[in-house]
Design an enzyme around this catalytic site. Structure first.
Site, mmCIF file in Angstrom:
data_model
loop_
_atom_site.group_PDB
_atom_site.id
_atom_site.type_symbol
_atom_site.label_atom_id
_atom_site.label_comp_id
_atom_site.label_asym_id
_atom_site.label_seq_id
_atom_site.Cartn_x
_atom_site.Cartn_y
_atom_site.Cartn_z
ATOM 1 N N HIS A 126 -1.899 53.487 67.411
ATOM 2 C CA HIS A 126 -2.463 52.890 68.630
ATOM 3 C C HIS A 126 -1.555 51.788 69.168
ATOM 4 O O HIS A 126 -2.019 50.771 69.678
ATOM 5 C CB HIS A 126 -3.864 52.344 68.355
ATOM 6 N N LYS A 131 -5.742 62.230 68.151
ATOM 7 C CA LYS A 131 -4.826 61.084 68.274
ATOM 8 C C LYS A 131 -5.236 59.953 67.330
ATOM 9 O O LYS A 131 -6.401 59.563 67.302
ATOM 10 C CB LYS A 131 -4.820 60.578 69.715
ATOM 11 N N SER A 138 -6.806 57.498 80.242
ATOM 12 C CA SER A 138 -7.672 56.931 79.208
ATOM 13 C C SER A 138 -9.129 56.933 79.646
ATOM 14 O O SER A 138 -9.440 56.805 80.837
ATOM 15 C CB SER A 138 -7.230 55.496 78.909
ATOM 16 N N THR A 156 -9.510 60.628 70.249
ATOM 17 C CA THR A 156 -8.956 59.456 69.554
ATOM 18 C C THR A 156 -9.844 59.046 68.384
ATOM 19 O O THR A 156 -11.063 58.891 68.538
ATOM 20 C CB THR A 156 -8.799 58.288 70.539
ATOM 21 N N TYR A 184 -12.628 58.637 74.067
ATOM 22 C CA TYR A 184 -13.372 57.895 73.057
ATOM 23 C C TYR A 184 -14.768 58.505 73.001
ATOM 24 O O TYR A 184 -15.427 58.662 74.041
ATOM 25 C CB TYR A 184 -13.509 56.419 73.421
#
Length: 420
Positions: A300, A276, A136, A186, A160
């Site tokens: 999520h 995603k 992540s 994402t 992100y």
């Protein structure tokens, strides 16, 4: 009539078989765990409430995660008969490479909070199992640290797009240089979801010592000793950006991202690109038309919009619409290998597990993750054998029926609306 007799001592002693005592308490606990829910129970006992609830919880009333798990519980399988399934093949091809099992490890933030081995444990266990590991943006091990833990396996990076675009671009470049083969862009986090458990617990990164946390720590001294004697908990890939945790989180959630950002990232990234957080058939079709390599049906883990669509319910509809054009990955709610088998039967090309592996991490560090992956693998193979299919590729919609607890109510004046 049954003839009664006095028990013979030799027969009694033959029945008395005790486990050999072991000083490896962690190993004994993990060996006794027969399901992901067993690992969850161990994790809850061994982890402070704030850290466990951060992992276990979801947004607001937590309807989304509960419905996602219920959707898998409401599967009915249709097994075949008279087929030799003495061996089964669980390998799949996904995003240009092979995975030994039809699932990978999903991206999770703050992972070292759960247990200090964090992403290193996940990446190492994924390497041993032959499956992809996803780091992540908000991970607590660096891109380079994950590559070191999984030097020859498949590493993916979840991105992100931050308000300061240069930060995100820098992470994309670092992941490419480190040999990560897939980027998960994402799109379901314009703002952070309302995670009420965290607010009630006064959750923070790093954890703060308050009267409440001290009381909670008393029966779990091992967690705090582990936490206080290992490197500082921080966002490893963002450590050079400065600012408080709150400021970093605020900068990570950007409500202004759009198609132009997707195009920009795609132009930068040399590997495979998956999007995603897709939650409608229409968006799946639009992304397929844009030519992305894969879409990840995900809400999520129920941690953003509560009452969001159940990805497993969306799956057959998305498969029908875009399955020949784009690979489909599913996450949210997977707690059993049978959930993965059902997803593959209804058209998924791959699945991702998040909480399931984190429960193992909290239960026993790297060995706990190994145990979680082993449990899921055993359940997949057993379910396939009971369905009497040799290969994951043989799984088809005929093997599964989705039973429905919830059905949409048609709007007045409109045709009856069917899912999705």
């Amino acid at each position: 009539m049954v003839t009664r007799q006095l028990p013979k001592p030799a027969e009694i002693f033959e029945l008395m078989r005790f486990k050999k005592p072991s000083l490896d308490l962690t190993g004994t606990r993990l060996a006794d765990a027969q399901s992901i829910y067993d690992l969850r129970a161990i994790a809850k006992r061994r982890t402070p409430k704030a850290a466990f609830d951060y992992t276990d919880g979801a947004a607001e009333r937590e309807f989304s995660i509960r419905r996602a798990r219920e959707a898998f519980e409401d599967v009915e399988f249709h097994p075949g008969i008279l087929t030799d399934v003495s061996t089964v093949d669980t390998r799949v091809e996904i995003l240009g490479g092979t995975s030994a099992l039809p699932f990978g490890i999903a991206p999770t933030g703050f992972t070292r909070l759960m247990q200090t081995e964090g992403e290193t444990a996940g990446a190492g266990a994924a390497a041993a199992a032959g499956i992809p590991f996803t780091l992540s943006t908000l991970g607590t091990t660096s891109i380079e640290g994950v590559k070191a833990a999984n030097p020859r396996g498949r590493n993916w990076f979840q991105l992100y797009v931050m308000k300061d675009r240069s930060i995100s671009y820098g992470l994309v470049e670092r992941a490419a240089q480190a040999g990560f083969d897939t980027l998960l862009f994402t799109v379901d986090t314009p703002v952070a979801g309302a995670r009420l458990r965290d607010k009630r617990n006064g959750f923070s990164i790093p954890p703060q010592l308050t009267p409440g946390t001290i009381l909670d720590a008393l029966p779990r001294p091992w967690w705090w000793i582990d936490f206080l004697t290992t490197p500082k908990l921080e966002f490893a890939s963002l450590s050079s950006t400065g600012g408080t945790v709150g400021e970093l989180l605020d900068s990570a959630m950007d409500p202004s991202i759009d198609d132009a950002d997707l195009a920009e990232i795609r132009a930068m990234w040399p590997g495979k690109l998956a999007v995603k957080g897709v939650q409608t058939v229409e968006d799946a079709r639009r992304l397929a038309d844009l030519g992305v390599d894969a879409i990840v049906l995900s809400n999520h883990g129920g941690r953003q919009l509560d009452r969001a669509p159940v990805p497993f319910h969306l799956l057959p509809h998305v498969k029908r619409e875009v399955g020949s054009d784009t690979e489909i990955i599913v996450d949210t709610g997977i707690m059993n290998g049978a959930d993965i088998v059902a997803s593959m039967a209804l058209g998924a090309d791959f699945t991702l597990v998040g909480r399931a592996y984190l429960y193992g991490l909290m239960a026993g560090g790297r060995r706990g993750v190994d145990r979680a992956l082993a449990i899921l693998g055993e359940e997949i193979r057993r379910t396939m054998k009971l369905l009497q299919v040799h290969d994951v590729a043989e799984l088809e919609p005929r093997h599964v029926t989705q039973l429905r607890r919830l059905e949409p109510v048609p709007l007045p004046g409109a045709e009856a609306r069917t899912r999705p």
